[in-house]
Scaffold this motif. Structure first.
Motif, mmCIF file in Angstrom:
data_model
loop_
_atom_site.group_PDB
_atom_site.id
_atom_site.type_symbol
_atom_site.label_atom_id
_atom_site.label_comp_id
_atom_site.label_asym_id
_atom_site.label_seq_id
_atom_site.Cartn_x
_atom_site.Cartn_y
_atom_site.Cartn_z
ATOM 1 N N ARG A 225 19.850 8.453 -54.143
ATOM 2 C CA ARG A 225 20.679 7.471 -53.443
ATOM 3 C C ARG A 225 21.800 8.133 -52.647
ATOM 4 N NH1 ARG A 225 20.544 1.859 -56.678
ATOM 5 N NH2 ARG A 225 19.896 1.250 -54.620
ATOM 6 N N SER A 226 22.000 9.431 -52.867
ATOM 7 C CA SER A 226 23.044 10.158 -52.143
ATOM 8 C C SER A 226 22.461 11.140 -51.122
ATOM 9 C CB SER A 226 23.914 10.945 -53.129
ATOM 10 O OG SER A 226 24.453 10.097 -54.122
ATOM 11 N N VAL A 227 21.155 11.120 -50.946
ATOM 12 C CA VAL A 227 20.489 12.117 -50.101
ATOM 13 C C VAL A 227 20.520 11.721 -48.632
ATOM 14 C CG1 VAL A 227 18.260 13.159 -49.524
ATOM 15 C CG2 VAL A 227 18.986 13.012 -51.910
ATOM 16 N N ILE A 228 20.892 12.696 -47.798
ATOM 17 C CA ILE A 228 20.718 12.586 -46.351
ATOM 18 C C ILE A 228 19.968 13.833 -45.909
ATOM 19 C CG2 ILE A 228 21.842 12.362 -44.095
ATOM 20 C CD1 ILE A 228 24.305 11.282 -45.498
ATOM 21 N N ILE A 229 18.940 13.655 -45.093
ATOM 22 C CA ILE A 229 18.161 14.788 -44.582
ATOM 23 C C ILE A 229 18.388 14.894 -43.076
ATOM 24 C CG2 ILE A 229 15.870 15.809 -44.330
ATOM 25 C CD1 ILE A 229 14.960 14.147 -46.725
ATOM 26 N N TYR A 230 18.817 16.085 -42.644
ATOM 27 C CA TYR A 230 19.018 16.362 -41.221
ATOM 28 C C TYR A 230 17.971 17.377 -40.747
ATOM 29 C CZ TYR A 230 23.779 14.508 -41.974
ATOM 30 O OH TYR A 230 24.858 13.729 -42.298
ATOM 31 N N ASN A 231 17.619 17.309 -39.469
ATOM 32 C CA ASN A 231 16.830 18.387 -38.897
ATOM 33 C C ASN A 231 17.766 19.463 -38.355
ATOM 34 O OD1 ASN A 231 17.795 17.511 -36.418
ATOM 35 N ND2 ASN A 231 15.823 16.765 -35.673
ATOM 36 N N GLY A 232 17.224 20.511 -37.763
ATOM 37 C CA GLY A 232 18.037 21.621 -37.303
ATOM 38 C C GLY A 232 19.012 21.269 -36.199
ATOM 39 N N LYS A 233 18.798 20.137 -35.537
ATOM 40 C CA LYS A 233 19.679 19.707 -34.454
ATOM 41 C C LYS A 233 20.690 18.665 -34.901
ATOM 42 C CE LYS A 233 16.233 20.704 -30.891
ATOM 43 N NZ LYS A 233 15.424 20.146 -29.767
ATOM 44 N N GLY A 234 20.724 18.399 -36.211
ATOM 45 C CA GLY A 234 21.697 17.453 -36.740
ATOM 46 C C GLY A 234 21.245 16.008 -36.711
#
Length: 335
Positions: A225-234
């Motif tokens: 529930r606290s996870v955020i996934i970003y790619n290399g460009k944000g």
């Protein structure tokens, strides 16, 4: 040492040399020199090695003496700059390079806990990056006395970094102590090792356990529930929805991680999440059954191991030891 060498090109994330036992030693040495000259120097040195190596090095005879003469030729007539990265790296691939490290460990540990090398465990890893080269010597040592009450082993690494400056560091990166050893001896041995422990050692030992032996199944849905996934460009690829059902959100997160890290597992994860993750019921037990289906050496398993309270435990202990007695604190819920 060439037979236990691996060369990585970190610029392309690839292995460019790993000996497979199919060639005689002189051919292995030739191949290594060509690869290092190509990656660290230029075509003139590659050509010089190609043309002259076999004039100095033969299939029979004293390979060490032959190599001494060949290196002398390279430095005087064969386009090898004594200050080049090529030569600097070759200087690191020899037994004398590790002598200060071996002497230091022996002086610190051996008198109380005698040990010997584990034959065949010495590896050399060369990692080539855009701005530096790192040469790592890695080796296992084990107790002289292998009786259960005295048995231990440890894995050390001497890392030399060649960049604009020169840096060399010794660390213990893994270890094992027999459960039968007396507690006082275990604590003393660890005390002798501790100044050499790599900063990541405690985390690595936790992370190295199999996924199903960690508490990821217990923590994943809640921490998810606290996870955020970003790619290399944000760009945000996944962000948890606090209002979503725990089971549904866990399923979405698992499918998103698989799609990003290992698309070839998409079908398996789709089938297994549908099979095990149901609305309602014990989400921890459902996840445990699902994790048993995840390939243990997969990228997915490697990342899942980090979504657990286990992985932060060494940090919590260290902070508590350093801070708590003088400045008592507690966690801020929801952060």
């Amino acid at each position: 040492l060439s037979k236990d060498m691996i060369i990585f090109d970190l610029r392309n994330d690839s292995i460019i040399f790993q000996e497979d036992g199919s060639k005689p030693r002189p051919e292995i040495v030739h191949d290594i020199l060509i690869i290092l000259a190509r990656e660290l120097d230029g075509p003139e040195l590659v050509e010089s090695i190609s043309k002259n190596f076999w004039q100095h090095v033969k299939e029979t005879g004293d390979l060490g003496e032959q190599m001494r003469r060949f290196f002398s030729f390279l430095l005087t007539e064969g386009n090898a700059d004594p200050n080049s990265r090529f030569v600097q790296v070759l200087k690191c691939v020899q037994q004398e390079m590790i002598f200060p490290a071996v002497k230091f460990m022996r002086a610190r540990i051996y008198d109380e806990f005698p040990y010997k090398d584990i034959k065949g465990s010495w590896k050399i890893v060369i990692e080539i990056s855009f701005d530096r080269v790192e040469v790592r010597h890695l080796k296992w040592e084990q107790a002289h006395d292998l009786a259960p009450e005295n048995n231990f082993k440890f894995y050390w690494e001497l890392k030399t970094r060649i960049a604009n400056n020169f840096d060399c560091r010794l660390h213990i990166t893994d270890y094992s102590i027999s459960d039968k050893m007396a507690k006082e001896k275990r604590l003393r041995l660890r005390q002798l090792w501790e100044p050499l422990f790599h900063s990541t050692l405690d985390y690595y030992r936790l992370w190295h356990r199999p996924l199903i032996h960690l508490n990821v199944h217990r923590d994943f849905a809640r921490l998810g529930r606290s996870v955020i996934i970003y790619n290399g460009k944000g760009k945000v690829l996944f962000e948890a929805n606090l209002k979503s059902d725990l089971n549904i959100q866990a399923c979405q997160l698992l499918r998103t991680l698989t799609k990003i890290l290992q698309p070839e597992l998409n079908d398996m994860v789709e089938v297994q999440t549908s099979k095990y993750l149901k609305t309602g019921g014990d989400i921890g037990e459902q996840l445990k059954q699902f994790f048993e289906q995840v390939p243990p050496d997969s990228k997915l398993a490697a990342v899942l191991k980090c979504i657990s309270t286990d992985i932060i435990y060494p940090s919590l202990v260290k902070m508590r030891q350093s801070i708590f007695e003088e400045l008592p604190y507690k966690d801020l819920q929801g952060t």
